[in-house]
Design a protein around this motif. Structure first.
Motif, PDB file in Angstrom:
ATOM      1  N   THR A 108       4.606   5.713   2.402  1.00 55.09           N
ATOM      2  CA  THR A 108       4.725   7.112   2.846  1.00 55.09           C
ATOM      3  C   THR A 108       5.114   7.180   4.316  1.00 55.09           C
ATOM      4  OG1 THR A 108       3.043   7.798   1.241  1.00 55.09           O
ATOM      5  CG2 THR A 108       3.506   9.308   3.059  1.00 55.09           C
ATOM      6  N   SER A 109       4.464   6.374   5.157  1.00 60.56           N
ATOM      7  CA  SER A 109       4.789   6.331   6.586  1.00 60.56           C
ATOM      8  C   SER A 109       6.213   5.824   6.809  1.00 60.56           C
ATOM      9  CB  SER A 109       3.800   5.439   7.334  1.00 60.56           C
ATOM     10  OG  SER A 109       2.502   5.970   7.281  1.00 60.56           O
ATOM     11  N   GLU A 155       3.938   8.280  12.212  1.00 62.22           N
ATOM     12  CA  GLU A 155       2.799   7.574  11.628  1.00 62.22           C
ATOM     13  C   GLU A 155       1.492   7.970  12.305  1.00 62.22           C
ATOM     14  OE1 GLU A 155       3.299   3.365  11.470  1.00 62.22           O
ATOM     15  OE2 GLU A 155       5.347   3.477  10.701  1.00 62.22           O
ATOM     16  N   ARG A 213       0.836  -1.204   0.000  1.00 63.07           N
ATOM     17  CA  ARG A 213       0.000   0.000   0.000  1.00 63.07           C
ATOM     18  C   ARG A 213       0.867   1.249   0.000  1.00 63.07           C
ATOM     19  NH1 ARG A 213      -3.571  -0.837   5.147  1.00 63.07           N
ATOM     20  NH2 ARG A 213      -4.269   1.258   4.604  1.00 63.07           N
ATOM     21  N   SER A 214       0.428   2.266  -0.757  1.00 66.09           N
ATOM     22  CA  SER A 214       1.211   3.494  -0.895  1.00 66.09           C
ATOM     23  C   SER A 214       1.322   4.259   0.421  1.00 66.09           C
ATOM     24  CB  SER A 214       0.585   4.406  -1.960  1.00 66.09           C
ATOM     25  OG  SER A 214      -0.730   4.788  -1.602  1.00 66.09           O
ATOM     26  N   ASN A 215       0.247   4.228   1.254  1.00 66.95           N
ATOM     27  CA  ASN A 215       0.305   4.972   2.513  1.00 66.95           C
ATOM     28  C   ASN A 215       1.295   4.340   3.498  1.00 66.95           C
ATOM     29  OD1 ASN A 215      -1.414   2.777   2.799  1.00 66.95           O
ATOM     30  ND2 ASN A 215      -2.680   3.757   4.346  1.00 66.95           N
TER      31      ASN A 215
END
Length: 312
Positions: free
Chosen positions: A222-223, A245, A217-219
């Motif tokens: 990012t985290s 996060e 997952r992209s999120n």
């Protein structure tokens, strides 16, 4: 006289074409200047052309003038109908040149590529926060203005984000338009379907360009990147402590509220996080998943194993 009339009509025709071209030129110039002289009288959103403003107003009026000839679903804009038809045809003509994932529109693949590049070209002029997507910036600005332009006519709840509003309405309708082609399970959101499918495919398309670690997952990517940058963008409004996060911030806030939403199904004791509950349940099960690679002794918690290794 006929000659003069023809001459007059000729001049009128030239003037009319010139006026039309002048309007087109003015609209075109706005793509460079960013000028948005037309505003929606309901929510205040700005637009460069009257046609886009007219299409936008359908969001507020609920007018859906464009039906799909396959399933009958209605849309507020012809462009939305064209994109929707790809659901039936399976057509995704725009591939990402980095990971190969395909999209139905060129704007979608442009936004997607920013996941890989980390580009965030949209800046909030109030707080300076940056975004990879222009629509995300528009929604973010409503945090400062308090604007919630999307109202549910069933329960009266209001939303600042149109997509959240659409998802909310499915609570009332029971609609689940996203189907897993593997098991047939249905979901209210495409993101929920994407998460679900990861259990089958185990795909990890999002790669960290610093350490190479991959994520489904992209999120999550990012985290993860915050580990490398040291960035802690999530702040507790009670004590001011910062976190890298959002999930960690949510767990931290339970220290202030006393909320413990994860109960043990054996003894009933509750915990603020699922990880705390997992550790606790080992008391009942006797599970000891952490083993010393020197002497073979096992422990229920990783910190106990770390302390034990100091003896060796």
């Amino acid at each position: 006289m006929l000659k003069n009339m023809r001459k007059s009509l000729y001049h009128y025709d030239i003037f009319d074409k010139s006026a039309s071209r002048s309007d087109d030129l003015e609209r075109h110039k706005r793509t460079h200047t960013g000028e948005e002289p037309l505003d929606c009288d309901i929510c205040g959103k700005l637009f460069t052309t009257s046609s886009t403003l007219t299409t936008h107003r359908h969001i507020h009026t609920g007018d859906k003038l464009f039906p799909c000839d396959v399933c009958g679903k209605l849309f507020t804009a012809s462009s939305a109908l064209i994109i929707h038809k790809c659901v039936h045809t399976g057509d995704k003509p725009y591939p990402c040149d980095i990971c190969g994932k395909s999209f139905t529109t060129i704007s979608s693949v442009t936004r997607h590529r920013r996941i890989h590049t980390g580009e965030k070209p949209f800046h909030c002029n109030i707080c300076g926060k940056t975004f990879s997507d222009g629509s995300a910036l528009i929604v973010h600005k409503r945090v400062h203005t308090g604007e919630t332009p999307f109202h549910c006519n069933i329960c009266g709840k209001s939303f600042s984000d149109r997509s959240a509003f659409i998802v909310h309405k499915r609570v009332h309708t029971g609609e689940k338009p996203y189907h897993c082609y593997i098991c047939g399970k249905s979901f209210t959101q495409s993101t929920c379907l994407a998460k679900h499918r990861c259990f089958y495919t185990r795909e990890k398309l999002f790669h960290c360009d610093t350490c190479g670690k991959s994520f489904s997952r992209s999120n999550n990517l990012t985290s993860h990147r915050h580990i490398h940058t040291g960035e802690k963008p999530f702040h507790c409004d009670v004590c001011g402590k910062s976190f890298s996060e959002r999930s960690t911030l949510i767990s931290h806030k339970r220290n202030h509220t006393g909320d413990k939403p994860f109960p043990c199904d054996i003894c009933g004791k509750s915990f603020p996080t699922n990880s705390h509950l997992t550790k606790h349940r080992r008391i009942h099960t006797g599970e000891k998943p952490f083993q010393c690679d020197i002497c073979g002794k096992s422990f229920s918690r990783n910190c106990a194993l770390t302390s034990h290794k100091l003896l060796h």
